[in-house]
Design an enzyme around this catalytic site. Structure first.
Site, PDB file in Angstrom:
ATOM      1  N   LEU A  99       0.828  -1.205   0.000  1.00 36.22           N
ATOM      2  CA  LEU A  99       0.000   0.000   0.000  1.00 36.22           C
ATOM      3  C   LEU A  99       0.866   1.260   0.000  1.00 36.22           C
ATOM      4  O   LEU A  99       2.034   1.224   0.400  1.00 36.22           O
ATOM      5  CB  LEU A  99      -0.913  -0.034   1.222  1.00 36.22           C
ATOM      6  CG  LEU A  99      -1.831  -1.270   1.254  1.00 36.22           C
ATOM      7  CD1 LEU A  99      -2.362  -1.526   2.657  1.00 36.22           C
ATOM      8  CD2 LEU A  99      -2.979  -1.113   0.268  1.00 36.22           C
ATOM      9  N   THR A 130       6.048   0.514   2.231  1.00 34.79           N
ATOM     10  CA  THR A 130       7.090   1.291   2.903  1.00 34.79           C
ATOM     11  C   THR A 130       6.388   2.380   3.701  1.00 34.79           C
ATOM     12  O   THR A 130       5.824   3.309   3.130  1.00 34.79           O
ATOM     13  CB  THR A 130       8.058   1.905   1.881  1.00 34.79           C
ATOM     14  OG1 THR A 130       8.755   0.847   1.245  1.00 34.79           O
ATOM     15  CG2 THR A 130       9.057   2.822   2.559  1.00 34.79           C
ATOM     16  N   LYS A 206      15.251  -0.528   5.599  1.00 33.55           N
ATOM     17  CA  LYS A 206      15.047   0.089   4.293  1.00 33.55           C
ATOM     18  C   LYS A 206      15.255   1.604   4.370  1.00 33.55           C
ATOM     19  O   LYS A 206      15.907   2.204   3.519  1.00 33.55           O
ATOM     20  CB  LYS A 206      13.645  -0.206   3.765  1.00 33.55           C
ATOM     21  CG  LYS A 206      13.468   0.381   2.367  1.00 33.55           C
ATOM     22  CD  LYS A 206      12.123   0.188   1.748  1.00 33.55           C
ATOM     23  CE  LYS A 206      12.113   0.892   0.392  1.00 33.55           C
ATOM     24  NZ  LYS A 206      10.784   0.880  -0.223  1.00 33.55           N
TER      25      LYS A 206
END
Lengths: 334, 334, 334, 334
Positions: A99, A130, A206
Site C-alpha cells: 500500500l 514502505t 530500508k
C-alpha cells in the site's frame, strides 16, 4: 471457491470455506504499480489460489483480465476478488499488503472492514508497504493481539525487480520461525529475503539504507560536478573514485553523470529507475523517525529538502533519483 | 653543506656536479610525518643518492641519524642536506616536495631561494603536497616556463601507507611521458600510481574523492545511528547496507560504529587512520575550489563545518575521521 | 602641484612638494562602481586637492572629465592622476583605497610600487575594501612598521549610499585618536561612522553582519514562501512576522516577497540593491574566516552555497540578494 | 461531576441547562503549564462560570483548590469539572482547548466523547494548541459540519505571558464575525489578538514565525560567536548588528550571548523563556508542513536538526532556545 471465470462471489457463502481451503489461498491487497507485478509473480509461481483486493476496482478487474487466457487449471489456482480486507483474511491464511502510505495501512489493517477483525491464529500477514516504522510496530501489535503472525517486509528493486521477481525483501519478524514461514512466499516475488530483526526492522533497515543512498548519490553528484567543472574527464574521475575511498554504489553501479556508464538512468535522460517522488517519501519517513528516535541527521535533512524539491518540480518528479546531478547543474543556470 | 659520513658540503663546489651526478640524485623537501617515511622508502629502494631539505633542521638531522648505521655503500647512495630548495634543484634532477600547505609550496617553489631559480630542462619536480589546485597549476606554469617538468602527485594512504610504501599517488601530468617519467620514482613510495589528467588534476581528484569520502562517512554514521537507536543490531544493519544500494567504502571497509568491524579505527577508540584535522583541511580546499569553479556543494559545505568542528575540539582533533560517529552521538548528550 | 587642466604631471618634480601641500591632499585609489562615487563626494565636500589612481586608466580619465566643468577654484581643489600607489602616498598625507579583493589590496599596499614604500609617520591610510580580515591585519602591521597610521573601514550601503554619501563605515582603528583622525574624512562619504575596535574589526563586523543578513534573508524567504503556499496573504503574513519574534530587517525593511513593500528591490524585479555576487563574496570571506577562527557556522555555510549558486546563475548574478526568494520558488519549478 | 462549593454535577440534569446558562459558561480543556494559567485569567476576568476538563484529574482538582478561597460570588461565577469533552460542549457555548499535540486535539474533538458529538450552532470552539495546520483544518471542517464555529488560536508568549495575560493569539477564523466573537474571550488571556486569515492560518502564522525565529537565533549565534572569536567585544558587536541590516529580534531583544543584555535568558544561564523542546516541536511541524506544501526550507531543516539535538540533550532540553549559542561553542569543545 469463487473463481473469476465461473461464477460470482455471492454464490459462495463464507462458512463454506474449510480450513484447508483457507490454507491453500493467498490474499493480496494493493494492486498498484508494484503490487500488480508482485501478485502476478505470486500467482504464476505459487501453488495457491489468489484472492485480491484493491479500492480501485479497475485494478482488480485488470488483473483478472490479464490472467484469463493464461489460466490453465482453474480448479487448483483460481483468482478471486474479495469484498473487503476482512473478507480476504477470513478466506486466506496468508495475506500480503502493498500500500502507498501509513494511512492506507492503518485503514486496511485497523479500519472498519480491516484485517484485524478477521485475523486469527492461522493468519500470516505480510506488509510490504514502505511506511513509518512506528505504524508497522503498532499495527503488528494489534494483529498479534488476535493471535495472528505479522511481519513487515518492505522491498527494494523497483518495478523492474517487481516484474522480474528479483526484489529484495527486508523482513522484520519477531522470531526465526515467523521469518521462515514468510520466506517461501516472498521467494516467489523476490531474490534476497533478509531477516532484519524483530517487527518494524524491515522498515528501519530500508529507511536507513535509502537515506544513506540519497546522501551518497548527492555526494557523488557534487564530487563529479566539482571535478568536471575543474577540468577532469568524467569517466577517468569516476574510475578513480571507484578504486578509492569514495567508492560507493552510487558511483560504481549507478553513476549519475551521463555517459560514464551505459544502461543506467543517467545515460537515458534519467528515465526509469527509482523515482524522485519515492526517494522524497523515504527521506521524509527518515526525518520523522529520526525526530522520534532523538537522532540528529544533518545530511539526511538536507537530502530530504533537495529530494522534496525534485519531487515537486514537474521536470524531475518522475525522473530517476540520480537526476539530482542534472538538477544541481541546472539550478545553477548552466 | 653536510654530507654526514664523508665531508662537508663546502668541499663540493657546485660546478663540480656533473650532469650524471645530478641525474643520479633525488632531492626531497619536507620531512614531516609523511615525508620522512616517504623519503626513507625512496632512499631504501632507489639507486639514487638523496639530498634532503627541511626548514626544521632537526628533521633532516634525524633522518641522517636514522640512516647512519644502515648505510652500506656510501659511495653509491649518500644522503646530503641541502642549504635551500634552489640548492637541491641544482644538484638533483628529480625533486620531490611534501609540504603542509599552499603557502609552503609557494615559498619552496617560487620564494627567494625557491626551486624556480634553479630548475631547468633536466628538472623533474614532483609535488606530493595536498594543496589548492589553482596553486598547483600556477606553480607548474612558472616552472615549465623554465623548461622544467612538473607534476602534482598528492597521496592517500596516511602514515601507515607512507611507511609501508603502499600509498596511492594521484598524478596530474601534462603528458603521458611526464607521467611515465615520474611513475618509477613514485613506485618506490607507493603502490597505485594513477594518471588523473593534466597538471592540477591530481589535486582535483584527491579533493573530490575526499569530499565524497567525508559525505559518505557522515551518511553512514547518521544511518547507523538512526537504525541502532530504533533498535537494530549494528552488525546486522551494516551487513544489510553492505549488500544494498547504501554500500560504500565507509560502510563495508571502514565502518565507523565500534564493534562492527575489527581492525578499523572505530574498534580502537578511533586511534590511527586519517585524522579529522586532515579531513577538515581537504574539505576546506574543496569548498574554496567549488566557489572558484562556480559549483554548489551543499552536502560538502555542511561536511566541512562538521569536520572543522571536530578538528577544533581537543577530544577529536587527533582522532580518525570516522570518529564523526561518536561525535554525532555525544554532541546529543547520549 | 599638478592640476589636470593646467599642465602635465612631469613638469612637477617630486621634491617640490612641501609638507603642507601633502597635508592638504587626499589620495584615492580604486575608482570602481563604489570608489568613483565616493571619490566624487570627497572631492565635492572636502577642502582638499585629490590625487587619484586606478590601474584602469579610463576610470581616472572619466573622473577628470566629469569634474572639468564643475571646477570653480582650481588653485584650491585640483584633481591629479598619480603614476602609482607609492606616488600618491608621497604626495598626500591621507590615502583611501577601495579595491575589489584581498589580492588587490596586497598589491596596492605591499607590491612593487605599493604604498608601503612611501608611507611614513605623516600617512593615514584608510582601506574601505571588503577583504579577508587577516589580510587587513597583516597589511596594517606592515604599514604601521613604517610609522604610518592605518585603519580598515569597509562600507555598507551600496552604490546608492555611495552616491548619496550615506554609507555606513565600519572602522577598525587601533586607538580612539586614529579613529577620530579618519572620521572627518569618512564623513564626507558616509553618514554612520562606527568604531568597531582595533585594526581588522571593521572587516569582522561587516562580515558578521552580512552573514547574519544572508541567513535572515533566506529565513524570511523560506517563512514567507511556506506561509503563502499554505494559503496566507503575503502582506498579512509579513505584518505578523514584523510584530512578532521573527521580526528582522529583511522582513520589515527589505521584504523579499514582491508586492509586500513598495520601493524595495523585490517590487522592481530585484533590480538595484546589494547584488548576489557581492553577498556571495562576503559569505565566502565569512566561511574562510570561520575556518581560521575554529568556529562552526552551519547556516552560514549553507547560505554561502546558495548565494554562490545565485552569483553563478546568469539570471540572478546581477540581481539584488533578496532575489533568493524568487530562486527558492523557481528552482522548485513553480 | 463536581461543583466544588455548591452541589454535585448529578443534581443538574442536562436538559435543565437553559440556553442562557449555557451561554454564560465557558469551557476550558487542558490545564497544563500554559492552560492552567490561561484558565485562571479567564476565570478572574470573564463574567462567566467555568467548566474545566483534563485527563489528568489532579490538574482539575488543583485548579479547584487554588480558587476555593478567592471565590466571592459563587452563584455568578462557579467552577465545575466536566466528565468529558462532550459534557463541556453541552453545557458551555464557548470551549477553549489547550493541548500538547495533534493527536490530543483529534481525540478531544473527534474521539469517542469528543466535542464533535455535542457541538451545535451555538458552539464556539477555540483551539489554542500548537498543532499541525492540516489537523486544525480537518477538525474545524468536521465541527462546522455540525453547525459550530471553530477558530484556531495558537499563542506565543510562553508561561510568563500566560500568567500575565499578555499572550499573543494568532487566530485563524473563517470570517470577521467569527474572529470578533472569539476576540473578547481571548482578550482575557492575551494582549495581541491577530486575525491571520481563514481557519488554520493561526497555526501557519505561528509556525512560520517560529521557524524564522529559530533561523535568526542560530544566525545571531553564529555571527556573534564568529566575531567574538576573531576578537570583537560582544556588546559592541551586538550594537553594530542592531543598527545594521543584520538587526533582528534575536539580536536586539533577546541576544543569546551572555552579558550582552540584562534580563534575558542568556544572562541567567538560559533559564526560563521558550524551551528548546518547544522550539524543536514547532520546527518539526514546519518541516512536515513544508513537505506537504511542496516548499523547500533548507535553513529550516538544518535548524530543526539542531533544535532536535538540543531538545534531546539532558543539559539543554529545558533551557531557553537561545542556548543554541552555548551549544555551538561547547559542542566544539571550547
Amino acid at each position: 471457491m469463487i473463481n473469476w471465470f465461473h461464477h460470482s462471489r455471492s454464490s459462495f457463502p463464507r462458512q463454506e470455506f474449510s480450513s484447508s481451503k483457507k490454507a491453500n489461498s493467498v490474499g493480496f491487497i494493493g494492486l498498484g504499480q508494484m503490487g500488480f507485478k508482485m501478485a502476478q509473480n505470486l500467482y504464476n509461481k505459487a501453488d495457491s489460489s489468489l484472492i485480491i483486493y484493491d479500492i480501485n476496482k479497475s485494478a482488480t478487474q485488470d488483473f483478472i483480465s490479464m490472467n484469463k487466457t493464461s489460466a490453465t487449471d482453474a480448479t487448483l489456482k483460481s483468482i478471486d476478488i474479495a469484498e473487503s480486507p476482512v473478507d480476504i483474511v477470513r478466506r486466506a491464511s496468508v495475506v500480503i499488503t502493498m500500500l502507498p502510505s501509513s494511512a492506507h495501512v492503518e485503514e486496511v489493517y485497523l479500519g472498519k472492514d480491516g484485517l484485524v477483525h478477521g485475523a486469527d491464529k492461522e493468519s500470516l500477514l505480510i506488509d510490504s508497504s514502505t511506511i513509518h516504522q512506528s505504524v508497522s510496530k503498532e499495527v503488528a501489535h494489534k494483529l498479534t493481539g488476535k493471535g495472528a503472525t505479522m511481519v513487515d517486509a518492505p522491498v527494494s528493486g523497483g518495478t523492474v525487480g517487481a516484474e522480474a521477481a528479483t526484489l529484495t525483501f527486508m523482513v522484520g519478524a519477531s522470531s526465526e520461525s515467523d521469518f521462515h514461514r514468510a520466506k517461501p512466499i516472498l521467494s516467489h516475488m523476490g531474490k534476497n529475503i533478509v531477516h532484519c530483526g524483530t517487527v518494524g526492522t524491515g522498515q528501519i533497515a530500508k529507511m536507513c539504507n535509502n537515506m544513506l543512498l540519497a546522501i551518497s548519490m548527492i555526494g557523488v553528484s557534487e564530487a563529479m560536478n566539482l571535478g568536471i567543472q575543474l577540468g577532469m574527464d568524467p569517466k577517468l574521475l569516476a574510475s578513480i573514485l571507484n578504486t578509492s575511498s569514495g567508492r560507493c554504489w552510487s558511483s560504481d553501479t549507478y553513476n549519475p553523470c551521463p555517459g560514464v556508464m551505459p544502461n543506467v538512468p543517467s545515460s537515458r535522460d534519467y528515465e526509469g529507475g527509482f523515482g524522485n517522488t519515492l526517494m522524497a517519501k523515504d527521506l521524509r519517513l527518515a526525518v520523522s523517525a529520526a525526530s522520534d528516535a532523538r537522532v540528529t541527521i544533518l545530511l539526511g535533512a538536507v537530502a530530504q529538502q533537495l529530494y522534496n524539491q525534485l519531487a515537486n518540480t514537474a521536470e524531475y518528479a518522475k525522473k530517476d533519483f540520480s537526476s539530482i546531478y542534472k538538477w544541481l547543474i541546472k539550478s545553477g543556470g548552466k
